[in-house]
Structure formats: C-alpha cells, structure tokens
Design an enzyme around this catalytic site. Structure first.
Site, PDB file in Angstrom:
ATOM      1  N   HIS A  58      45.271  41.753  35.381  1.00  0.00           N
ATOM      2  CA  HIS A  58      45.083  41.495  33.950  1.00  0.00           C
ATOM      3  C   HIS A  58      44.009  40.425  33.730  1.00  0.00           C
ATOM      4  O   HIS A  58      43.098  40.599  32.903  1.00  0.00           O
ATOM      5  CB  HIS A  58      46.438  41.039  33.373  1.00  0.00           C
ATOM      6  N   GLU A  59      44.090  39.330  34.490  1.00  0.00           N
ATOM      7  CA  GLU A  59      43.118  38.243  34.326  1.00  0.00           C
ATOM      8  C   GLU A  59      41.719  38.681  34.750  1.00  0.00           C
ATOM      9  O   GLU A  59      40.725  38.252  34.153  1.00  0.00           O
ATOM     10  CB  GLU A  59      43.558  37.014  35.115  1.00  0.00           C
ATOM     11  N   HIS A  62      39.918  40.308  31.910  1.00  0.00           N
ATOM     12  CA  HIS A  62      39.198  39.343  31.074  1.00  0.00           C
ATOM     13  C   HIS A  62      37.888  38.919  31.743  1.00  0.00           C
ATOM     14  O   HIS A  62      36.836  38.857  31.102  1.00  0.00           O
ATOM     15  CB  HIS A  62      40.058  38.091  30.857  1.00  0.00           C
ATOM     16  N   ASP A 158      46.386  36.500  24.183  1.00  0.00           N
ATOM     17  CA  ASP A 158      45.377  37.522  23.912  1.00  0.00           C
ATOM     18  C   ASP A 158      45.407  37.996  22.462  1.00  0.00           C
ATOM     19  O   ASP A 158      44.361  38.143  21.824  1.00  0.00           O
ATOM     20  CB  ASP A 158      45.583  38.714  24.856  1.00  0.00           C
TER      21      ASP A 158
END
Length: 349
Positions: A58-59, A62, A158
């Site tokens: 997930h990171e 980004h 987010d």
C-alpha cells in the site's frame, strides 16, 4: 524515524521497521497461544506478517505514484498502527495529491481482487484460522477493511488527503488544510471515544496520530503561507567561509578555532557544492587527512529563486542546504537555524 531500523531497499526507498512492531507480534502470538496453543500463535503471527506485507505494498503505491510527479520517497516505516511512506514533499497541485492518496488503497483493491479471482471469498472470521483457504479469505477481508478504513476522511489518512485535495480545487491550500484537519480531528475524537469504550488500544493510537499529525501539517502550512512571498535567497547565509575538499583537516581545525561558524560548505574547483562539514567533526578529526574524508557528501542545493517554502520540505532531515545562483555555483547556504530565524521574523510582523 527514531527506534526504527532498516531491513533493505526496494524500488528506491529504504524499508524500515519500528521496534514497537515486534511488541505487536509478541502480543498477537501470546494472545493466540492462550486460546489455541502453539499452532494458533504461529498462524496468527504469520497472518499479521502477511497483512503488513499488504500494508507495505500500500505504501509503495503512494511512493510510486509520487515518483511520477518527481517526488522521492526516502523511506517507508512499518509501525504497529500501519505504514508510513515519508515523501520528500507533498504535491502542490490538488489533482496530484488526490492521485498519490488514492494509489495506496488502490493497491489493496488489486490484492483483494486477485484473491477473489483465485477463488477465495471474504471471511467473516479473522481469528485462529489455520487452513490455507481460511488464511487467504481472511487476508482478502482485511484488504477490503484497509480500503474502507483508509478512505475515512480523517486527515492525514488517505481519505483526508483526498478531501484536502478536493477542497484545494476551490479554496486556498491553507484554508483547505484547515478544514481537512478539523474534520480529521473530529474523527480522531470519535476514534478515541470508541477506543475507550471498547478497549481497542491500537485504535486509540490511530486517534492520537491523526490528531497530532493533523496539527503538525497545519502548522507547516501556516509556515509556508508566512514565507509565500520570499525566496530561498532571502533565507540564505551570505557571509561565510568555505573549505576545499583537498584542504588538510589540521589547517581547517585552526580556522574553526578562530571562527564562530558551526558548519562549513565544501566547494569544489568548479564553484559547486561538494559537501558540508561541521566544526565539531573537523576538531574530532584534527591530526590528519583531508576535508573530503570527514565531510558529508550527501547534500543538496536549491536555486536562490526557489520559493522559500521549499525549505520546509528538505531541512527537516538535513543540517544545511546549499543555495545556487543562475550558473549553478554556490552563493550561500541555509541552515535549520537561519530558516527558523526567518520564520520568527515573519511571525513577529
């Protein structure tokens, strides 16, 4: 981040684990052992590790989206409450911020979809399941929950960053940040109340993070607004002594003893910044060697015409930033102290 240590590099970012993450694994293992024995403890620890692998992915969502806009991600840290991708700066354009914020949850959507297509449906039970199918189904469910939770409009989560990006399309960025932070802090208070009622310690930590991180970013935005009409050149130190990379440390030590300068730019023959060296480092190394042996070579420079607000993006992790003129030659430098003095002067006006 203090209390964290690196475990490797991936896609240009250093991956770090915070020491408290191991306390989470210990707590999960001990709790499961008391209910189902060693097999349950192992299964739950493996599940938490798989879950946090999804968090790291997930990171990186980004980070990779930020890279498309020319923004580096120096490191990603794994915490008990999730992951933290430290971008060197946040995008200034609303649509870029929205894209970076959505990229993380989109990774979890992809993971959940892949597990679904592989034949694993969502599970209603996430505890003490040992079969491979139950494990995968629980992982699918948690990825769905990660998407839903991260999209709560609680800045700086987010969903909160998406909210700030949308508001910034219609409002000045500082005002958009103020609205997003206050909405996020309202959610934080709700999280804290539920955490106290339910005894959910991790949710309480999330509430604390949302409240404090929102205040921190709002403060930074106010600092940017105070510097909005200034350039990097307005904050730089112009009267300074620089050193050559080939200068003997012993000669530089004599200079340090007669100077009140605490950090020295190291400038090459081309007039460009080669590094910085602190006065203490010179004195500690007095006795032999060259300045090139003791200087910090991982340095950066900004053009003197760049808006001064950019200093807030880079000075947090660096003692000093070089300032260059039109030719690229060093004309000055900015320290954390000189930037702070500029902010104080602006705050007193």
């Amino acid at each position: 981040m203090s209390w964290s240590f690196p475990i490797g590099r991936l896609l240009g970012s250093e991956v770090r684990i915070h020491a408290t993450f191991f306390l989470l694994l210990l707590w999960v293992g001990a709790s499961a052992w008391g209910i189902g024995g060693a097999g349950a403890a192992l299964s739950n620890i493996l599940f938490v590790m798989a879950l946090f692998a999804c968090v790291v992915a997930h990171e990186f969502g980004h980070a990779l989206m930020a890279r498309r806009f020319g923004i580096r991600t120096p490191d990603i840290t794994l915490l008990p409450i999730g992951g933290l991708a430290r971008l060197e700066r946040m995008p200034d354009r609303p649509f870029q911020e929205i894209a970076v914020a959505l990229a993380g949850p989109l990774v979890n959507v992809v993971i959940a979809a892949a597990l679904w297509l592989a034949g694993f449906g969502p599970s209603t039970s996430l505890a003490l399941e040992t079969s491979a199918g139950a494990f995968a189904s629980a992982l699918l469910s948690v990825n769905i929950l990660l998407v839903l939770f991260n999209m709560i409009p609680a800045f700086p989560m987010d969903g909160g960053r998406v909210l700030r990006g949308v508001l910034a399309i219609f409002l000045p960025r500082l005002r958009a940040t103020l609205f997003a932070v206050r909405i996020g802090q309202a959610f934080a208070l709700a999280f804290a109340a539920y955490a106290l009622w339910s005894g959910n310690f991790l949710l309480g930590l999330v509430a604390l993070f949302v409240f404090l991180a929102g205040n921190a970013e709002l403060g930074q935005m106010k600092s940017r607004a105070a510097l909005s009409d200034l350039s990097v050149g307005d904050a730089m130190l112009r009267d300074f002594t620089h050193l050559s990379p080939d200068a003997p440390v012993s000669a530089a030590a004599e200079l340090v003893r007669s100077s009140d300068q605490s950090i020295f730019p190291v400038v090459g023959r081309d007039g460009k910044l080669a590094g910085f060296v602190e006065a203490d480092a010179i004195l500690e190394a007095d006795g032999g060697g060259r300045i090139a042996d003791v200087m910090e070579a991982d340095v950066m420079s900004l053009p003197m015409s760049r808006p001064a607000g950019h200093l807030l993006d880079v000075l947090g992790e660096r003692h000093a930033i070089g300032v260059t003129g039109p030719s690229g030659r060093l004309v000055g430098y900015v320290t954390q102290g000189s930037a702070a003095r500029l902010l104080r002067r602006r705050a007193s006006r």
